[in-house]
Design a protein around this motif. Structure first.
Motif, PDB file in Angstrom:
ATOM      1  N   GLU A  33       0.852  -1.183   0.000  1.00  0.00           N
ATOM      2  CA  GLU A  33       0.000   0.000   0.000  1.00  0.00           C
ATOM      3  C   GLU A  33       0.893   1.239   0.000  1.00  0.00           C
ATOM      4  OE1 GLU A  33      -3.012   0.081   2.967  1.00  0.00           O
ATOM      5  OE2 GLU A  33      -3.919  -1.825   2.320  1.00  0.00           O
ATOM      6  N   THR A  35       0.622   5.655  -0.308  1.00  0.00           N
ATOM      7  CA  THR A  35      -0.145   6.902  -0.381  1.00  0.00           C
ATOM      8  C   THR A  35       0.726   7.977  -1.006  1.00  0.00           C
ATOM      9  OG1 THR A  35      -1.469   6.333   1.564  1.00  0.00           O
ATOM     10  CG2 THR A  35      -1.376   8.660   0.934  1.00  0.00           C
ATOM     11  N   LYS A  68      -6.580   4.524  -6.656  1.00  0.00           N
ATOM     12  CA  LYS A  68      -7.850   5.173  -6.333  1.00  0.00           C
ATOM     13  C   LYS A  68      -7.600   6.464  -5.555  1.00  0.00           C
ATOM     14  CE  LYS A  68      -8.195   2.265  -2.197  1.00  0.00           C
ATOM     15  NZ  LYS A  68      -9.000   1.259  -1.465  1.00  0.00           N
ATOM     16  N   LYS A  69      -8.645   7.255  -5.442  1.00  0.00           N
ATOM     17  CA  LYS A  69      -8.568   8.490  -4.664  1.00  0.00           C
ATOM     18  C   LYS A  69      -8.274   8.143  -3.218  1.00  0.00           C
ATOM     19  CE  LYS A  69     -11.159  12.706  -3.614  1.00  0.00           C
ATOM     20  NZ  LYS A  69     -12.436  13.442  -3.825  1.00  0.00           N
ATOM     21  N   GLY A  70      -7.361   8.877  -2.628  1.00  0.00           N
ATOM     22  CA  GLY A  70      -6.923   8.555  -1.281  1.00  0.00           C
ATOM     23  C   GLY A  70      -7.944   8.876  -0.215  1.00  0.00           C
ATOM     24  N   THR A  71      -7.749   8.299   0.942  1.00  0.00           N
ATOM     25  CA  THR A  71      -8.636   8.565   2.073  1.00  0.00           C
ATOM     26  C   THR A  71      -8.392   9.956   2.643  1.00  0.00           C
ATOM     27  OG1 THR A  71      -7.037   7.480   3.533  1.00  0.00           O
ATOM     28  CG2 THR A  71      -8.842   6.136   2.693  1.00  0.00           C
ATOM     29  N   LYS A  72      -7.201  10.494   2.397  1.00  0.00           N
ATOM     30  CA  LYS A  72      -6.901  11.861   2.808  1.00  0.00           C
ATOM     31  C   LYS A  72      -7.093  12.788   1.609  1.00  0.00           C
ATOM     32  CE  LYS A  72      -3.526  10.468   6.316  1.00  0.00           C
ATOM     33  NZ  LYS A  72      -2.121  10.599   6.780  1.00  0.00           N
ATOM     34  N   THR A  75      -4.984  13.106  -2.095  1.00  0.00           N
ATOM     35  CA  THR A  75      -3.954  12.071  -2.185  1.00  0.00           C
ATOM     36  C   THR A  75      -4.443  10.945  -3.093  1.00  0.00           C
ATOM     37  OG1 THR A  75      -4.794  10.915  -0.220  1.00  0.00           O
ATOM     38  CG2 THR A  75      -3.060  12.563   0.122  1.00  0.00           C
ATOM     39  N   THR A  76      -3.496  10.078  -3.480  1.00  0.00           N
ATOM     40  CA  THR A  76      -3.808   8.910  -4.308  1.00  0.00           C
ATOM     41  C   THR A  76      -3.302   7.672  -3.597  1.00  0.00           C
ATOM     42  OG1 THR A  76      -3.602  10.209  -6.343  1.00  0.00           O
ATOM     43  CG2 THR A  76      -3.452   7.813  -6.548  1.00  0.00           C
ATOM     44  N   ASP A  77      -4.123   6.624  -3.551  1.00  0.00           N
ATOM     45  CA  ASP A  77      -3.722   5.375  -2.907  1.00  0.00           C
ATOM     46  C   ASP A  77      -3.446   4.306  -3.959  1.00  0.00           C
ATOM     47  OD1 ASP A  77      -3.935   6.406  -0.387  1.00  0.00           O
ATOM     48  OD2 ASP A  77      -5.893   5.519   0.060  1.00  0.00           O
TER      49      ASP A  77
END
Length: 300
Positions: A33, A35, A68-72, A75-77
């Motif tokens: 994973e 970020t 995918k779009k990050g949780t923050k 950002t990108t995950d």
């Protein structure tokens, strides 16, 4: 720990882990994973490979990739999961190498540094996964400041035009395209920006700012001088970046230059020699006319 990169270019990341001992485990999950901050852009095609030992795994067969779009915010995950990981138990201790790229985008010039923060998760119980210590990499871009001044009184000069080239020579295939942000400020574009220029112009305060460059050598060429001034010579630039604390802070040198213009008329060297030859030829003609005139008088 850190890298220097130019906006619009891709940087390569490599994460190395190891196959754990999975003795007695029928099922096992192993995934990467990462970020990425808003200064980095990535899509699925930017993920390049996974190697276990000397074997290259097949994408969408041996592993899956999700971007995918990050949780923050902004950002990108990246999530890479190896399918049926328990079958690699016989290779315990072998290296697992993930390699992927990301583009340095225009936001990198405003965030101080773009970062990616990667770790691996592993275990036979998806609800109780182990996790490695996160590994963080910082990507820096740099700003070049050009101050245009009068050679006599150091007053700022407006209206000087320049082009910037990568390397130590002026080569058209090395010219740097820029986006004009107004008031003498420019930035290197990313792949989403289409309106570009190759000419920068000094504003009223004489200061040109170019953002989004990497460390390295450049050549600045003045293509038009302010009215009443001679063009300056090509300027060699070398932006150097140093660090002593794993990328937490970097020291940048060579990114601030002063370009001087002198007023008056500057004759080219070939023009000067041409004038001398012309004058010498004129003297010979005059001498010939004088001699001819004297011979004519004696004849009479």
């Amino acid at each position: 720990d850190w890298a220097s990169a130019q906006v619009g270019k891709k940087v390569t990341f490599k994460v190395t882990s190891q196959v754990p001992d999975m003795t007695g485990k029928k099922n096992y999950v192993f995934r990467l994973e990462d970020t990425l901050s808003k200064g980095l852009t990535m899509n699925v095609d930017d993920f390049k490979s996974v190697n276990i030992g000397d074997r290259t795994l097949q994408k969408n067969v041996d592993y899956t990739v999700e971007v995918k779009k990050g949780t923050k915010a902004e950002t990108t995950d990246l999530v890479v999961e190896i399918n049926g990981f328990e079958k690699y138990n016989g290779q315990a201790g072998s290296n697992i190498v993930f390699e992927y790229q990301a583009e340095v985008n225009k936001d990198a010039v405003t965030v101080g540094n773009a970062t990616n923060k990667a770790h691996v998760e592993y275990g036979n119980d998806p609800s109780q996964m182990g996790s490695s210590q996160p590994d963080k990499v910082k990507v820096y871009t740099h700003t070049l400041t050009i101050t245009k001044v009068d050679g006599d009184n150091k007053a700022p000069l407006a209206g000087a035009e320049f082009k910037l080239y990568e390397g130590t020579e002026v080569q058209e295939d090395k010219i740097i395209e820029l986006v004009d942000d107004g008031e003498g400020v420019y930035h290197v574009p990313d792949t989403t920006e289409q309106t570009r220029t190759t000419t920068v112009v000094s504003p009223a305060n004489g200061i040109i700012t170019i953002k989004g460059l990497k460390q390295g050598k450049y050549t600045l060429k003045e293509t038009k001088a302010p009215a009443g001034y001679n063009k300056g010579k090509d300027t060699s630039i070398e932006i150097k970046v140093e660090n002593k604390d794993a990328g937490e802070n970097v020291t940048v040198t060579g990114n601030t230059i002063e370009v001087v213009n002198n007023s008056g008329v500057q004759l080219p060297s070939t023009g000067g020699m041409g004038t001398i030859i012309f004058v010498a030829a004129g003297v010979c003609v005059v001498g010939f006319l004088i001699l001819t005139s004297r011979k004519t008088k004696r004849t009479k």
